[in-house]
Scaffold this motif. Structure first.
Motif, short mmCIF file in Angstrom:
data_model
loop_
_atom_site.label_atom_id
_atom_site.label_comp_id
_atom_site.label_asym_id
_atom_site.label_seq_id
_atom_site.Cartn_x
_atom_site.Cartn_y
_atom_site.Cartn_z
N UNK A 30 35.81 42.63 26.84
CA UNK A 30 36.45 41.34 26.60
C UNK A 30 36.08 40.39 27.65
N UNK A 31 35.97 40.70 28.64
CA UNK A 31 35.76 40.02 29.80
C UNK A 31 34.28 39.33 29.93
N UNK A 32 33.45 39.97 29.12
CA UNK A 32 32.08 39.65 29.03
C UNK A 32 31.98 38.68 27.87
N UNK A 33 32.74 38.76 26.83
CA UNK A 33 32.62 38.02 25.70
C UNK A 33 33.41 36.59 26.23
N UNK A 34 34.46 36.64 26.96
CA UNK A 34 35.01 35.40 27.46
C UNK A 34 33.92 34.64 28.24
N UNK A 47 33.90 40.23 39.28
CA UNK A 47 35.38 40.07 38.96
C UNK A 47 36.29 41.32 39.17
N UNK A 48 35.70 42.48 38.71
CA UNK A 48 36.33 43.78 38.78
C UNK A 48 36.61 43.98 40.29
N UNK A 49 35.51 43.77 41.13
CA UNK A 49 35.70 44.06 42.47
C UNK A 49 36.89 43.23 43.21
N UNK A 50 36.82 41.97 42.74
CA UNK A 50 37.80 40.95 43.36
C UNK A 50 39.18 41.40 42.91
N UNK A 51 39.38 42.03 41.57
CA UNK A 51 40.61 42.68 41.18
C UNK A 51 41.14 43.70 42.03
N UNK A 52 40.11 44.50 42.16
CA UNK A 52 40.41 46.20 42.86
C UNK A 52 41.21 45.66 43.98
N UNK A 70 33.35 31.31 41.79
CA UNK A 70 34.20 31.60 40.69
C UNK A 70 35.06 32.79 41.34
N UNK A 71 34.78 33.62 42.05
CA UNK A 71 35.44 34.47 42.75
C UNK A 71 36.57 34.11 43.60
N UNK A 72 36.31 33.01 44.54
CA UNK A 72 37.07 32.53 45.29
C UNK A 72 38.24 31.74 44.62
N UNK A 73 37.99 31.08 43.42
CA UNK A 73 38.81 30.54 42.57
C UNK A 73 40.03 31.55 41.76
N UNK A 74 39.19 32.69 41.40
CA UNK A 74 40.00 33.70 40.87
C UNK A 74 40.97 34.32 41.91
N UNK A 75 40.48 34.51 43.25
CA UNK A 75 41.48 35.08 43.98
C UNK A 75 42.75 34.16 44.19
N UNK A 76 42.68 32.97 44.18
CA UNK A 76 43.41 31.88 44.31
C UNK A 76 44.28 31.93 43.28
#
Ligand SMILES: Nc1nc2c(ncn2[C@@H]2O[C@H](COP(=O)(O)OP(=O)(O)OP(=O)(O)O)[C@@H](O)[C@H]2O)c(=O)[nH]1
Ligand SMILES: [Mg+2]
Length: 486
Positions: free
Chosen positions: A361-365, A389-394, A453-459
Protein backbone atom coordinates in the motif's frame (compact mmCIF):
# COMPACT_ATOMS: atom_id res chain seq x y z
CA UNK A 1 31.31 26.00 -43.46
CA UNK A 2 30.80 26.37 -47.23
CA UNK A 3 33.92 27.26 -49.24
CA UNK A 4 33.10 30.87 -50.28
CA UNK A 5 32.66 31.84 -46.63
CA UNK A 6 36.00 30.29 -45.76
CA UNK A 7 37.65 32.26 -48.50
CA UNK A 8 36.04 35.53 -47.38
CA UNK A 9 37.16 34.87 -43.82
CA UNK A 10 40.75 34.25 -44.94
CA UNK A 11 40.78 37.44 -47.04
CA UNK A 12 39.32 39.48 -44.19
CA UNK A 13 41.94 38.12 -41.85
CA UNK A 14 44.76 38.98 -44.25
CA UNK A 15 43.38 42.51 -44.70
CA UNK A 16 43.14 42.97 -40.95
CA UNK A 17 46.72 41.79 -40.42
CA UNK A 18 47.95 44.16 -43.12
CA UNK A 19 46.07 47.06 -41.53
CA UNK A 20 47.55 46.28 -38.13
CA UNK A 21 51.06 46.22 -39.56
CA UNK A 22 50.50 49.50 -41.35
CA UNK A 23 49.12 51.08 -38.19
CA UNK A 24 52.08 49.84 -36.14
CA UNK A 25 54.53 51.22 -38.67
CA UNK A 26 52.75 54.56 -38.72
CA UNK A 27 52.73 54.70 -34.92
CA UNK A 28 56.48 54.06 -34.81
CA UNK A 29 57.14 56.78 -37.38
CA UNK A 30 54.99 59.22 -35.40
CA UNK A 31 56.79 58.34 -32.18
CA UNK A 32 60.14 59.03 -33.83
CA UNK A 33 58.99 62.42 -35.08
CA UNK A 34 57.54 63.20 -31.68
CA UNK A 35 60.91 62.55 -30.03
CA UNK A 36 62.61 64.94 -32.45
CA UNK A 37 60.29 67.82 -31.46
CA UNK A 38 61.52 70.50 -29.03
CA UNK A 39 60.75 69.80 -25.36
CA UNK A 40 57.96 72.39 -24.89
CA UNK A 41 56.11 71.12 -27.97
CA UNK A 42 56.47 67.53 -26.71
CA UNK A 43 54.78 68.58 -23.47
CA UNK A 44 51.90 70.48 -25.02
CA UNK A 45 51.18 67.82 -27.61
CA UNK A 46 51.55 65.07 -25.01
CA UNK A 47 49.08 66.67 -22.58
CA UNK A 48 46.58 67.34 -25.36
CA UNK A 49 46.77 63.71 -26.43
CA UNK A 50 46.45 62.56 -22.81
CA UNK A 51 43.32 64.69 -22.28
CA UNK A 52 41.87 63.37 -25.49
CA UNK A 53 42.45 59.78 -24.38
CA UNK A 54 40.83 60.48 -20.98
CA UNK A 55 37.74 61.96 -22.62
CA UNK A 56 37.53 58.92 -24.87
CA UNK A 57 37.70 56.60 -21.89
CA UNK A 58 34.98 58.59 -20.09
CA UNK A 59 32.67 58.27 -23.09
CA UNK A 60 33.42 54.57 -23.30
CA UNK A 61 32.61 54.15 -19.59
CA UNK A 62 29.36 56.06 -20.04
CA UNK A 63 28.37 53.67 -22.81
CA UNK A 64 29.24 50.39 -21.09
CA UNK A 65 28.63 51.48 -17.45
CA UNK A 66 26.73 48.86 -15.50
CA UNK A 67 23.05 49.72 -15.28
CA UNK A 68 20.52 48.44 -12.85
CA UNK A 69 19.58 45.17 -14.46
CA UNK A 70 15.96 45.12 -15.44
CA UNK A 71 14.37 41.86 -14.44
CA UNK A 72 12.33 40.74 -17.37
CA UNK A 73 9.46 38.43 -16.59
CA UNK A 74 8.98 35.05 -18.23
CA UNK A 75 6.37 34.97 -20.92
CA UNK A 76 5.53 31.60 -22.41
CA UNK A 77 4.11 31.32 -25.89
CA UNK A 78 0.38 31.22 -26.19
CA UNK A 79 0.13 27.63 -27.41
CA UNK A 80 1.93 26.20 -24.38
CA UNK A 81 -0.19 28.30 -22.07
CA UNK A 82 -3.41 27.14 -23.70
CA UNK A 83 -2.31 23.53 -23.35
CA UNK A 84 -1.63 24.02 -19.66
CA UNK A 85 -5.01 25.67 -19.16
CA UNK A 86 -6.76 22.83 -21.02
CA UNK A 87 -4.95 20.28 -18.89
CA UNK A 88 -6.10 22.07 -15.76
CA UNK A 89 -9.62 22.14 -17.12
CA UNK A 90 -9.68 18.38 -17.68
CA UNK A 91 -8.39 17.92 -14.15
CA UNK A 92 -11.47 19.71 -12.89
CA UNK A 93 -9.93 23.09 -12.05
CA UNK A 94 -11.97 26.23 -12.57
CA UNK A 95 -10.27 27.83 -15.56
CA UNK A 96 -13.08 30.27 -16.40
CA UNK A 97 -11.18 33.45 -15.60
CA UNK A 98 -8.09 32.25 -17.46
CA UNK A 99 -10.10 31.57 -20.61
CA UNK A 100 -11.78 34.94 -20.20
CA UNK A 101 -8.37 36.63 -20.01
CA UNK A 102 -7.34 35.06 -23.32
CA UNK A 103 -10.67 36.12 -24.82
CA UNK A 104 -10.12 39.69 -23.64
CA UNK A 105 -6.63 39.63 -25.13
CA UNK A 106 -8.11 38.83 -28.54
CA UNK A 107 -10.99 41.23 -28.15
CA UNK A 108 -8.71 44.17 -27.51
CA UNK A 109 -6.37 43.24 -30.33
CA UNK A 110 -9.29 43.29 -32.75
CA UNK A 111 -10.52 46.56 -31.29
CA UNK A 112 -7.23 48.32 -32.05
CA UNK A 113 -7.83 51.09 -29.47
CA UNK A 114 -5.01 52.29 -27.29
CA UNK A 115 -5.51 51.40 -23.65
CA UNK A 116 -3.95 53.45 -20.89
CA UNK A 117 -4.17 52.13 -17.33
CA UNK A 118 -3.65 54.41 -14.38
CA UNK A 119 -2.13 52.50 -11.53
CA UNK A 120 -0.97 53.57 -8.10
CA UNK A 121 -1.68 53.72 -4.40
CA UNK A 122 -5.04 54.80 -3.09
CA UNK A 123 -5.93 58.48 -3.15
CA UNK A 124 -3.09 59.51 -5.40
CA UNK A 125 -5.69 61.00 -7.74
CA UNK A 126 -6.13 58.41 -10.48
CA UNK A 127 -9.89 58.88 -10.83
CA UNK A 128 -9.55 62.65 -10.78
CA UNK A 129 -6.86 62.42 -13.45
CA UNK A 130 -9.14 60.34 -15.65
CA UNK A 131 -11.91 62.89 -15.29
CA UNK A 132 -9.42 65.55 -16.37
CA UNK A 133 -8.24 63.47 -19.34
CA UNK A 134 -11.77 62.77 -20.55
CA UNK A 135 -13.92 65.60 -19.23
CA UNK A 136 -16.68 65.03 -21.76
CA UNK A 137 -17.08 61.34 -20.91
CA UNK A 138 -20.03 60.47 -18.78
CA UNK A 139 -18.37 58.39 -16.15
CA UNK A 140 -20.45 56.04 -14.15
CA UNK A 141 -17.67 55.98 -11.58
CA UNK A 142 -17.89 57.38 -8.13
CA UNK A 143 -20.05 60.44 -8.05
CA UNK A 144 -19.49 60.09 -4.33
CA UNK A 145 -15.83 60.79 -4.98
CA UNK A 146 -14.80 57.83 -2.93
CA UNK A 147 -12.37 55.03 -3.43
CA UNK A 148 -12.55 53.17 -6.73
CA UNK A 149 -13.79 49.62 -6.11
CA UNK A 150 -13.57 48.09 -9.55
CA UNK A 151 -12.01 48.57 -12.94
CA UNK A 152 -13.80 51.30 -14.89
CA UNK A 153 -13.17 52.08 -18.56
CA UNK A 154 -13.63 55.58 -19.90
CA UNK A 155 -13.48 56.48 -23.59
CA UNK A 156 -11.42 59.46 -24.62
CA UNK A 157 -9.11 60.52 -27.41
CA UNK A 158 -5.47 61.38 -27.88
CA UNK A 159 -4.62 64.95 -28.95
CA UNK A 160 -4.35 63.74 -32.56
CA UNK A 161 -7.86 62.32 -32.38
CA UNK A 162 -6.99 58.63 -32.12
CA UNK A 163 -9.32 56.81 -29.74
CA UNK A 164 -7.97 56.15 -26.27
CA UNK A 165 -9.51 54.06 -23.53
CA UNK A 166 -8.59 55.00 -19.99
CA UNK A 167 -8.73 52.33 -17.33
CA UNK A 168 -9.35 53.50 -13.78
CA UNK A 169 -8.39 50.83 -11.30
CA UNK A 170 -8.65 50.45 -7.54
CA UNK A 171 -5.71 51.88 -5.66
CA UNK A 172 -3.14 49.46 -4.31
CA UNK A 173 -2.02 49.17 -0.69
CA UNK A 174 -5.48 49.58 0.77
CA UNK A 175 -5.85 47.72 4.03
CA UNK A 176 -7.90 44.60 3.31
CA UNK A 177 -8.04 45.39 -0.41
CA UNK A 178 -5.89 42.55 -1.68
CA UNK A 179 -8.52 41.19 -4.07
CA UNK A 180 -9.06 44.66 -5.55
CA UNK A 181 -5.31 45.11 -5.87
CA UNK A 182 -5.16 41.90 -7.90
CA UNK A 183 -7.87 43.30 -10.20
CA UNK A 184 -5.80 46.45 -10.60
CA UNK A 185 -2.63 44.56 -11.42
CA UNK A 186 -4.35 42.37 -13.98
CA UNK A 187 -5.83 45.44 -15.66
CA UNK A 188 -2.44 47.15 -15.73
CA UNK A 189 -1.06 44.16 -17.66
CA UNK A 190 -3.86 44.44 -20.23
CA UNK A 191 -3.02 48.05 -21.14
CA UNK A 192 -0.70 49.26 -23.88
CA UNK A 193 0.68 52.05 -21.75
CA UNK A 194 0.73 52.27 -17.96
CA UNK A 195 0.86 55.47 -15.95
CA UNK A 196 2.05 54.97 -12.41
CA UNK A 197 0.46 57.74 -10.37
CA UNK A 198 2.03 58.96 -7.15
CA UNK A 199 1.73 62.10 -5.07
CA UNK A 200 5.23 62.53 -3.67
CA UNK A 201 8.45 60.61 -3.13
CA UNK A 202 8.07 56.89 -3.74
CA UNK A 203 7.99 54.68 -0.69
CA UNK A 204 9.84 51.41 -0.90
CA UNK A 205 6.68 49.49 -1.74
CA UNK A 206 5.78 52.03 -4.42
CA UNK A 207 9.23 51.72 -5.94
CA UNK A 208 8.73 47.95 -5.96
CA UNK A 209 5.40 48.37 -7.75
CA UNK A 210 7.11 50.47 -10.41
CA UNK A 211 9.79 47.81 -10.81
CA UNK A 212 7.13 45.10 -11.05
CA UNK A 213 5.30 46.98 -13.80
CA UNK A 214 8.50 47.79 -15.66
CA UNK A 215 9.52 44.15 -15.75
CA UNK A 216 6.70 43.48 -18.21
CA UNK A 217 8.49 45.69 -20.70
CA UNK A 218 5.64 48.00 -21.65
CA UNK A 219 5.91 51.81 -21.91
CA UNK A 220 5.68 53.04 -18.33
CA UNK A 221 5.12 56.62 -17.31
CA UNK A 222 5.55 57.87 -13.76
CA UNK A 223 3.10 60.69 -13.04
CA UNK A 224 3.60 62.86 -10.01
CA UNK A 225 0.15 64.22 -9.28
CA UNK A 226 -0.96 67.05 -6.98
CA UNK A 227 1.87 69.22 -8.27
CA UNK A 228 -0.09 72.21 -6.94
CA UNK A 229 0.96 71.21 -3.45
CA UNK A 230 4.61 72.05 -4.05
CA UNK A 231 6.66 75.10 -4.91
CA UNK A 232 8.45 75.10 -8.22
CA UNK A 233 11.81 74.39 -6.59
CA UNK A 234 10.38 71.54 -4.50
CA UNK A 235 8.75 70.10 -7.59
CA UNK A 236 12.01 70.14 -9.52
CA UNK A 237 13.73 68.34 -6.66
CA UNK A 238 10.93 65.78 -6.39
CA UNK A 239 11.05 65.02 -10.09
CA UNK A 240 14.82 64.69 -9.94
CA UNK A 241 14.54 62.19 -7.09
CA UNK A 242 11.78 60.25 -8.85
CA UNK A 243 13.91 60.03 -11.99
CA UNK A 244 16.82 58.75 -9.97
CA UNK A 245 14.62 56.28 -8.08
CA UNK A 246 12.93 54.81 -11.13
CA UNK A 247 15.99 54.98 -13.40
CA UNK A 248 15.61 52.82 -16.46
CA UNK A 249 12.25 51.53 -15.33
CA UNK A 250 10.23 54.58 -16.35
CA UNK A 251 10.24 55.89 -19.88
CA UNK A 252 9.28 59.32 -18.50
CA UNK A 253 8.64 61.05 -15.21
CA UNK A 254 6.33 64.05 -15.29
CA UNK A 255 4.37 66.25 -12.91
CA UNK A 256 0.69 67.17 -13.26
CA UNK A 257 -2.17 68.50 -11.26
CA UNK A 258 -5.33 66.53 -11.90
CA UNK A 259 -7.42 69.10 -10.12
CA UNK A 260 -9.80 67.64 -7.60
CA UNK A 261 -11.81 69.73 -5.25
CA UNK A 262 -10.77 71.72 -2.25
CA UNK A 263 -12.97 72.68 0.66
CA UNK A 264 -12.47 75.62 2.89
CA UNK A 265 -14.38 77.82 5.33
CA UNK A 266 -15.24 81.34 4.43
CA UNK A 267 -16.12 83.92 7.03
CA UNK A 268 -19.12 85.96 5.98
CA UNK A 269 -19.42 89.72 6.55
CA UNK A 270 -22.09 89.06 9.20
CA UNK A 271 -19.61 86.94 11.15
CA UNK A 272 -21.07 83.57 10.15
CA UNK A 273 -19.03 80.86 8.41
CA UNK A 274 -19.75 79.10 5.16
CA UNK A 275 -18.35 75.83 3.77
CA UNK A 276 -17.14 76.28 0.22
CA UNK A 277 -16.09 73.59 -2.24
CA UNK A 278 -14.15 74.63 -5.28
CA UNK A 279 -12.79 72.66 -8.22
CA UNK A 280 -9.10 73.08 -8.82
CA UNK A 281 -8.14 73.69 -12.44
CA UNK A 282 -6.37 70.66 -13.94
CA UNK A 283 -2.90 71.20 -15.37
CA UNK A 284 -2.11 68.14 -17.45
CA UNK A 285 -0.35 69.33 -20.59
CA UNK A 286 2.77 67.39 -19.72
CA UNK A 287 0.72 64.21 -19.53
CA UNK A 288 -0.83 64.77 -22.96
CA UNK A 289 2.60 65.36 -24.42
CA UNK A 290 4.02 62.23 -22.81
CA UNK A 291 1.04 60.15 -23.94
CA UNK A 292 1.32 61.38 -27.50
CA UNK A 293 4.94 60.24 -27.51
CA UNK A 294 4.48 56.89 -25.79
CA UNK A 295 1.40 56.02 -27.83
CA UNK A 296 2.97 57.02 -31.14
CA UNK A 297 3.51 53.39 -32.32
CA UNK A 298 -0.27 52.97 -32.14
CA UNK A 299 -2.30 50.08 -30.80
CA UNK A 300 -0.85 47.73 -33.39
CA UNK A 301 2.73 48.77 -32.74
CA UNK A 302 2.30 48.30 -28.99
CA UNK A 303 0.31 45.09 -29.23
CA UNK A 304 3.25 42.66 -29.09
CA UNK A 305 4.47 44.07 -25.77
CA UNK A 306 0.95 44.13 -24.42
CA UNK A 307 0.38 40.50 -25.38
CA UNK A 308 3.67 39.53 -23.76
CA UNK A 309 2.61 41.19 -20.51
CA UNK A 310 -0.79 39.51 -20.49
CA UNK A 311 0.75 36.11 -21.23
CA UNK A 312 3.37 36.63 -18.52
CA UNK A 313 0.62 37.46 -16.03
CA UNK A 314 -1.33 34.41 -17.14
CA UNK A 315 1.78 32.28 -16.79
CA UNK A 316 1.90 33.20 -13.10
CA UNK A 317 -1.80 32.63 -12.59
CA UNK A 318 -1.73 29.28 -14.35
CA UNK A 319 1.26 28.28 -12.22
CA UNK A 320 -0.61 29.09 -9.02
CA UNK A 321 -3.67 27.17 -10.16
CA UNK A 322 -1.49 24.20 -11.13
CA UNK A 323 0.03 24.14 -7.67
CA UNK A 324 -3.38 24.35 -6.03
CA UNK A 325 -4.92 21.71 -8.25
CA UNK A 326 -2.05 19.34 -7.66
CA UNK A 327 -2.24 19.87 -3.90
CA UNK A 328 -5.97 19.13 -3.93
CA UNK A 329 -5.38 16.01 -5.98
CA UNK A 330 -2.62 14.91 -3.62
CA UNK A 331 -5.01 15.34 -0.72
CA UNK A 332 -7.59 13.12 -2.39
CA UNK A 333 -4.98 10.45 -3.09
CA UNK A 334 -3.71 10.53 0.49
CA UNK A 335 -7.23 10.24 1.84
CA UNK A 336 -7.96 7.26 -0.35
CA UNK A 337 -4.86 5.46 0.88
CA UNK A 338 -5.57 6.30 4.52
CA UNK A 339 -9.00 4.72 4.01
CA UNK A 340 -7.49 1.61 2.53
CA UNK A 341 -5.00 1.36 5.39
CA UNK A 342 -7.82 1.57 7.93
CA UNK A 343 -9.85 -1.08 6.15
CA UNK A 344 -6.77 -3.31 6.03
CA UNK A 345 -6.11 -2.81 9.74
CA UNK A 346 -9.72 -3.60 10.68
CA UNK A 347 -9.58 -6.78 8.60
CA UNK A 348 -6.52 -8.06 10.46
CA UNK A 349 -7.72 -10.80 12.80
CA UNK A 350 -5.57 -10.12 15.80
CA UNK A 351 -3.84 -6.78 15.82
CA UNK A 352 -0.30 -7.05 17.10
CA UNK A 353 1.23 -4.47 19.37
CA UNK A 354 3.65 -3.42 16.62
CA UNK A 355 2.72 -1.04 13.88
CA UNK A 356 4.14 -2.15 10.56
CA UNK A 357 3.46 -0.15 7.46
CA UNK A 358 1.62 -2.22 4.89
CA UNK A 359 4.36 -2.32 2.26
CA UNK A 360 2.39 -2.77 -0.95
CA UNK A 361 0.00 0.00 0.00
CA UNK A 362 2.78 2.41 0.91
CA UNK A 363 4.63 1.65 -2.32
CA UNK A 364 1.50 2.29 -4.38
CA UNK A 365 0.89 5.57 -2.55
CA UNK A 366 4.49 6.66 -3.18
CA UNK A 367 4.27 5.80 -6.84
CA UNK A 368 0.97 7.61 -7.32
CA UNK A 369 2.16 10.80 -5.63
CA UNK A 370 5.47 10.77 -7.53
CA UNK A 371 3.53 10.47 -10.78
CA UNK A 372 1.27 13.37 -9.76
CA UNK A 373 4.28 15.63 -9.19
CA UNK A 374 6.00 14.40 -12.33
CA UNK A 375 8.95 13.02 -10.36
CA UNK A 376 10.45 9.86 -11.82
CA UNK A 377 10.61 7.06 -9.23
CA UNK A 378 12.13 3.67 -10.00
CA UNK A 379 11.03 0.52 -8.15
CA UNK A 380 14.29 0.56 -6.23
CA UNK A 381 13.76 4.15 -5.16
CA UNK A 382 10.20 3.44 -4.09
CA UNK A 383 11.26 0.35 -2.09
CA UNK A 384 14.03 2.36 -0.45
CA UNK A 385 11.61 5.06 0.41
CA UNK A 386 9.14 2.65 2.02
CA UNK A 387 11.95 1.00 3.98
CA UNK A 388 13.05 4.38 5.28
CA UNK A 389 9.47 5.22 6.29
CA UNK A 390 9.24 1.92 8.16
CA UNK A 391 12.42 2.76 10.07
CA UNK A 392 11.07 6.16 10.94
CA UNK A 393 7.87 4.57 12.18
CA UNK A 394 9.60 1.87 14.22
CA UNK A 395 11.22 4.47 16.41
CA UNK A 396 7.99 6.43 16.58
CA UNK A 397 5.54 3.57 17.03
CA UNK A 398 4.78 4.23 20.66
CA UNK A 399 4.31 7.94 20.02
CA UNK A 400 1.81 7.20 17.27
CA UNK A 401 -0.17 4.84 19.49
CA UNK A 402 -0.14 7.37 22.31
CA UNK A 403 -1.35 10.13 20.00
CA UNK A 404 -4.01 7.87 18.52
CA UNK A 405 -5.20 6.94 22.01
CA UNK A 406 -5.33 10.54 23.07
CA UNK A 407 -7.16 11.63 19.97
CA UNK A 408 -9.68 8.83 20.37
CA UNK A 409 -10.52 10.04 23.87
CA UNK A 410 -11.75 13.23 22.29
CA UNK A 411 -14.25 11.18 20.28
CA UNK A 412 -16.26 9.33 22.87
CA UNK A 413 -17.99 7.09 20.32
CA UNK A 414 -14.69 5.68 19.13
CA UNK A 415 -12.94 5.15 22.42
CA UNK A 416 -15.36 2.43 23.47
CA UNK A 417 -14.99 0.36 20.33
CA UNK A 418 -11.91 -1.51 21.48
CA UNK A 419 -8.31 -2.12 20.50
CA UNK A 420 -8.97 -2.86 16.83
CA UNK A 421 -10.22 0.64 16.32
CA UNK A 422 -7.22 2.15 18.06
CA UNK A 423 -4.95 0.32 15.64
CA UNK A 424 -7.02 1.27 12.63
CA UNK A 425 -6.94 4.88 13.71
CA UNK A 426 -3.16 4.68 14.15
CA UNK A 427 -2.89 3.46 10.55
CA UNK A 428 -5.06 6.29 9.32
CA UNK A 429 -2.67 8.66 11.08
CA UNK A 430 0.37 6.89 9.64
CA UNK A 431 -0.79 6.89 6.03
CA UNK A 432 -2.12 10.39 6.23
CA UNK A 433 1.24 11.57 7.63
CA UNK A 434 3.23 9.57 5.11
CA UNK A 435 1.22 10.89 2.17
CA UNK A 436 1.26 14.50 3.33
CA UNK A 437 4.98 14.40 4.09
CA UNK A 438 5.77 12.93 0.71
CA UNK A 439 3.49 15.33 -1.18
CA UNK A 440 5.01 18.34 0.58
CA UNK A 441 8.52 17.11 -0.08
CA UNK A 442 7.81 16.35 -3.74
CA UNK A 443 6.25 19.77 -4.24
CA UNK A 444 9.19 21.51 -2.60
CA UNK A 445 12.11 19.54 -3.97
CA UNK A 446 10.80 18.05 -7.19
CA UNK A 447 12.55 14.82 -6.24
CA UNK A 448 12.08 11.81 -4.01
CA UNK A 449 14.20 13.09 -1.14
CA UNK A 450 14.16 10.44 1.58
CA UNK A 451 15.79 12.50 4.31
CA UNK A 452 13.52 15.48 3.76
CA UNK A 453 10.37 13.35 3.59
CA UNK A 454 11.44 11.45 6.74
CA UNK A 455 11.84 14.71 8.66
CA UNK A 456 8.41 15.85 7.57
CA UNK A 457 6.93 12.44 8.40
CA UNK A 458 8.35 12.56 11.94
CA UNK A 459 6.83 15.97 12.51
CA UNK A 460 3.42 14.92 11.21
CA UNK A 461 3.35 11.65 13.18
CA UNK A 462 3.90 13.60 16.37
CA UNK A 463 1.27 16.21 15.55
CA UNK A 464 -2.00 15.17 17.13
CA UNK A 465 -3.77 18.49 16.97
CA UNK A 466 -6.57 20.08 15.09
CA UNK A 467 -8.96 19.27 12.32
CA UNK A 468 -6.78 16.53 10.86
CA UNK A 469 -7.50 14.23 13.83
CA UNK A 470 -11.21 14.88 13.54
CA UNK A 471 -11.19 13.97 9.87
CA UNK A 472 -9.16 10.83 10.45
CA UNK A 473 -11.44 9.77 13.29
CA UNK A 474 -14.49 10.20 11.05
CA UNK A 475 -12.78 8.16 8.36
CA UNK A 476 -11.99 5.38 10.85
CA UNK A 477 -15.51 5.38 12.24
CA UNK A 478 -17.02 5.12 8.75
CA UNK A 479 -14.83 2.12 7.94
CA UNK A 480 -15.71 0.48 11.25
CA UNK A 481 -19.44 0.97 10.65
CA UNK A 482 -19.16 -0.49 7.18
CA UNK A 483 -17.35 -3.51 8.52
CA UNK A 484 -19.90 -4.00 11.31
CA UNK A 485 -22.72 -3.96 8.76
CA UNK A 486 -21.20 -6.54 6.46
N1 LIG B 1 -4.24 69.00 -4.26
C1 LIG B 1 -4.64 68.12 -5.16
N2 LIG B 1 -5.50 67.17 -4.82
C2 LIG B 1 -5.91 66.28 -5.73
C3 LIG B 1 -5.43 66.33 -7.06
N3 LIG B 1 -5.98 65.32 -7.75
C4 LIG B 1 -6.77 64.65 -6.89
N4 LIG B 1 -6.74 65.23 -5.68
C5 LIG B 1 -7.47 64.81 -4.49
O1 LIG B 1 -7.00 63.55 -4.06
C6 LIG B 1 -8.06 62.81 -3.49
C7 LIG B 1 -8.11 61.43 -4.09
O2 LIG B 1 -8.45 61.50 -5.45
P1 LIG B 1 -9.00 60.25 -6.26
O3 LIG B 1 -9.04 60.68 -7.69
O4 LIG B 1 -10.23 59.71 -5.68
O5 LIG B 1 -7.82 59.23 -6.01
P2 LIG B 1 -7.70 57.73 -6.55
O6 LIG B 1 -6.27 57.53 -6.85
O7 LIG B 1 -8.68 57.47 -7.62
O8 LIG B 1 -8.08 56.92 -5.24
P3 LIG B 1 -8.52 55.37 -5.17
O9 LIG B 1 -9.62 55.17 -6.15
O10 LIG B 1 -8.93 55.21 -3.75
O11 LIG B 1 -7.32 54.56 -5.48
C8 LIG B 1 -9.33 63.60 -3.75
O12 LIG B 1 -9.67 64.26 -2.56
C9 LIG B 1 -8.94 64.58 -4.81
O13 LIG B 1 -9.66 65.79 -4.72
C10 LIG B 1 -4.52 67.36 -7.40
O14 LIG B 1 -4.05 67.49 -8.53
N5 LIG B 1 -4.16 68.20 -6.42
MG1 LIG C 1 -10.10 56.09 -7.83
Amino acid sequence: MPRPRLLIAALAFAALAWLLFAAAERALALAQRFLQLPGWLQWTLGSALGLFALAGLAVLWWIVRPRRARRAVDAPDRGTLEQRIDRLHTRGADTGTLHAELGELDRRRAEARIYLALFGEISTGKSTLIRALAPQATVASDARGGTTRQVVHVDGALPDGRPLTLADVPGSREAGGEARETLAREEALRAHVVAYVCAGDLTRTQAEEVRWLAAFGKPLLVVLNKADQWSEAELAQLLERLRKQTGEDAAMVIAVSAGGSERFQRTLPDGGVEQVERQRKPVIDALWKALARLASPGAEGLEAQRERAVLAGLHERVGTLETQTRAAEAERIVRRYAQRAVVGALAAIAPGSDLVIQGALAAALTRELARLYGVPASDVQVDDFVRQARLTLRTGSSIVLAIAGNALKAFPGLGTLGGGVLHAFAYALIFDSLGRALAASLAERQSLDQADAADKLKALLADGSGARMKELAALTLDAWKEKAQS
